[in-house]
Design an enzyme around this catalytic site. Structure first.
Site, PDB file in Angstrom:
ATOM      1  N   THR A  72       0.831  -1.202   0.000  1.00  0.00           N
ATOM      2  CA  THR A  72       0.000   0.000   0.000  1.00  0.00           C
ATOM      3  C   THR A  72       0.869   1.256   0.000  1.00  0.00           C
ATOM      4  O   THR A  72       0.647   2.183  -0.790  1.00  0.00           O
ATOM      5  CB  THR A  72      -0.928  -0.007   1.239  1.00  0.00           C
ATOM      6  OG1 THR A  72      -1.738  -1.182   1.173  1.00  0.00           O
ATOM      7  CG2 THR A  72      -1.806   1.220   1.299  1.00  0.00           C
ATOM      8  N   ASN A 149      -5.088  -9.582  -7.893  1.00  0.00           N
ATOM      9  CA  ASN A 149      -5.246 -10.313  -6.630  1.00  0.00           C
ATOM     10  C   ASN A 149      -6.573 -11.037  -6.506  1.00  0.00           C
ATOM     11  O   ASN A 149      -6.701 -11.952  -5.710  1.00  0.00           O
ATOM     12  CB  ASN A 149      -5.066  -9.359  -5.436  1.00  0.00           C
ATOM     13  CG  ASN A 149      -5.851  -8.083  -5.566  1.00  0.00           C
ATOM     14  OD1 ASN A 149      -5.779  -7.384  -6.586  1.00  0.00           O
ATOM     15  ND2 ASN A 149      -6.624  -7.760  -4.559  1.00  0.00           N
ATOM     16  N   THR A 235      12.587   4.815  11.176  1.00  0.00           N
ATOM     17  CA  THR A 235      13.524   3.779  11.616  1.00  0.00           C
ATOM     18  C   THR A 235      13.283   2.494  10.831  1.00  0.00           C
ATOM     19  O   THR A 235      12.129   2.071  10.680  1.00  0.00           O
ATOM     20  CB  THR A 235      13.334   3.519  13.129  1.00  0.00           C
ATOM     21  OG1 THR A 235      13.540   4.749  13.800  1.00  0.00           O
ATOM     22  CG2 THR A 235      14.307   2.471  13.639  1.00  0.00           C
ATOM     23  N   CYS A 329      -9.369  -6.579   1.860  1.00  0.00           N
ATOM     24  CA  CYS A 329      -9.353  -5.183   2.323  1.00  0.00           C
ATOM     25  C   CYS A 329     -10.742  -4.569   2.279  1.00  0.00           C
ATOM     26  O   CYS A 329     -10.997  -3.590   2.949  1.00  0.00           O
ATOM     27  CB  CYS A 329      -8.413  -4.343   1.461  1.00  0.00           C
ATOM     28  SG  CYS A 329      -6.861  -5.142   1.118  1.00  0.00           S
TER      29      CYS A 329
HETATM   30  N1  PMP Z   1      -1.510  -4.650  -4.111  1.00  0.00           N
HETATM   31  C1  PMP Z   1      -2.070  -5.846  -4.268  1.00  0.00           C
HETATM   32  C2  PMP Z   1      -2.249  -6.389  -5.645  1.00  0.00           C
HETATM   33  C3  PMP Z   1      -2.461  -6.596  -3.159  1.00  0.00           C
HETATM   34  O1  PMP Z   1      -3.025  -7.797  -3.326  1.00  0.00           O
HETATM   35  C4  PMP Z   1      -2.270  -6.058  -1.866  1.00  0.00           C
HETATM   36  C5  PMP Z   1      -2.710  -6.820  -0.628  1.00  0.00           C
HETATM   37  N2  PMP Z   1      -4.113  -7.069  -0.607  1.00  0.00           N
HETATM   38  C6  PMP Z   1      -1.673  -4.796  -1.754  1.00  0.00           C
HETATM   39  C7  PMP Z   1      -1.307  -4.121  -2.890  1.00  0.00           C
HETATM   40  C8  PMP Z   1      -1.417  -4.171  -0.420  1.00  0.00           C
HETATM   41  O2  PMP Z   1      -0.251  -4.703   0.160  1.00  0.00           O
HETATM   42  P1  PMP Z   1       0.013  -4.540   1.729  1.00  0.00           P
HETATM   43  O3  PMP Z   1      -0.973  -5.420   2.419  1.00  0.00           O
HETATM   44  O4  PMP Z   1       1.429  -4.983   1.915  1.00  0.00           O
HETATM   45  O5  PMP Z   1      -0.163  -3.092   2.059  1.00  0.00           O
END
Ligand code: PMP
Length: 388
Positions: A72, A149, A235, A329
């Site tokens: 993200t 995804n 950090t 999400c």
């Molecule tokens: N991009 C894609 C294609 C994802 O599948 C995800 C996780 N659902 C993310 C970004 C976000 O990654 P993170 O959980 O490490 O923030």
């Protein structure tokens, strides 16, 4: 009760070998990689070795690797950072992207940005020609994911990368779901920016990578200390970095064995689905161009009406089977997944869909167990609907 976990696209458990590699950096080697003393230096050396390995594994140079808090953050950093550096308005992307891209692009509207969406076909295909047609003098960036995804589709990055290069447009890919599953080399794919995440590849959560090609137009957005050559203050998450890199190394070393395994599981699943539910399910997306471990299915009853995907998920959960409906999400929302909506699916079909994403520890027996439970649950649900 037996648990069958089929939600590896949401997250994976940390591999024991990854956990072992991380452990010392929580306890004995806890130093701040920016501290001038010995403990700090030990951490710094470990981080720099990790940086070299990531760079090597994706065909980059170590100075082009920035450690972030995950996919993200990396996605946000690219969209916002490129727009700020270039000053042009358009971000060419697609409605099938992760919300980290879509919401960042939408947010840029407040600063004069304009998301330009390439419309996929009903199977989620996007062509290089569409990208070429969307490029104008106002294009700041093209951002298209490597693997989706929710439906597992693979985008033709190499061809899109060549077009972006020809037009002098920076090219980013969210490779969160492809890294460790498909070859990812920034030179071969023609990428200027890439995002990855630790927790989809049996590494820890809260750690990711942003690749920024030397000389690319980009302004950092996370200000603080001088870490990461002043490109990302904060950090360093040393155990996370060590874990991500170990996970990436293992995924790369074991990719052939893993893919062969996913292939076997997928074949068994499809055979079982056809034997038991022929005519009552469809595969969303394009199975001809997808990764083997993600499969998105919509179920219908005898009359062709979509069954309730949320109820199906809950019923499977009661049997100990973890699947997803749309991206984790956004689950909890009653709206159909934005990816399935982006395919132009009938909302009823979109709402009757579940995603199965398989992992290393799944077995043929898990697939058979799932098929048995699915059959029982669907029969129960259809009888209830028929009697309602
Ligand atoms: N991009 C894609 C294609 C994802 O599948 C995800 C996780 N659902 C993310 C970004 C976000 O990654 P993170 O959980 O490490 O923030």
């Amino acid at each position: 009760m037996r648990t069958v976990y089929f939600d590896h696209a949401a997250t994976t458990p940390v591999d024991e070998r990854v956990f072992e590699a991380m452990k010392p950096y929580f306890t004995e080697e806890f130093g701040n990689a920016n501290s001038a003393h010995q403990l700090g230096n030990n951490a710094k050396v470990a981080v720099e070795e990790a940086r070299e390995k990531v760079a090597e594994l994706i065909g980059a140079s170590p100075a082009e690797i920035i450690f972030t808090s995950g996919g993200t953050e990396s996605d946000n950093a690219v969209i916002k950072g490129v727009r700020a550096a270039i000053g042009k308005s358009d971000v060419i992307t697609s409605p099938l992207e992760h919300h980290a891209i879509l919401h960042s692009a939408e947010c840029e509207k407040r600063r004069g940005g304009k998301p330009v969406y390439i419309e996929p076909d009903s199977k989620g295909n996007i062509t290089p020609k569409q990208v070429e047609e969307a490029i104008t003098d106002e294009t700041a960036l093209v951002s298209l994911m490597h693997v989706n995804n929710e439906i597992g589709n693979i985008n033709p990055l190499r061809e899109i990368g060549a077009i972006c290069k020809e037009h002098g447009v920076p090219f980013h890919s969210d490779a969160v779901q492809s890294i460790g599953k498909l070859p990812v080399d920034v030179e071969e794919l023609g990428l200027d920016f890439l995002s990855m995440s630790g927790h989809k590849i049996y590494g820890p959560k809260g750690i990711g990578v942003l690749y920024v090609r030397h000389g690319s137009p980009w302004i950092p957005w996370m200000h603080g200390g001088s870490q990461e050559r002043r490109r990302r203050g904060g950090t360093l998450n040393v155990p996370g970095i060590i874990g991500l890199v170990k996970a990436l190394e293992l995924a790369t070393d074991e990719v052939d064995v893993n893919l062969e395994h996913y292939d076997k599981l997928r074949k068994r699943l499809l055979k079982g689905l056809h034997n038991r539910f022929d005519g009552k399910f469809v595969i969303n997306g394009n199975p001809e161009s997808s990764v083997p471990h993600i499969i998105n299915l919509a179920f219908t009853d005898e009359q062709g009406n979509g069954i309730d995907g949320e109820m199906l998920l809950l019923n499977l959960d009661m049997e100990g089977i973890c699947v997803s409906n749309g991206s984790a999400c956004t689950s909890g929302a009653v709206e159909p997944s934005h990816v399935l909506q982006g395919l132009g699916l009938d909302p009823e079909i979109a709402n009757s869909s579940i995603r199965i994403s398989m992992g290393k520890s799944n077995t043929i027996d898990d697939i058979d167990y799932f098929l048995d439970k699915l059959e029982a649950v669907l029969n129960r649900m259809m009888t209830t609907t028929a009697n309602a």
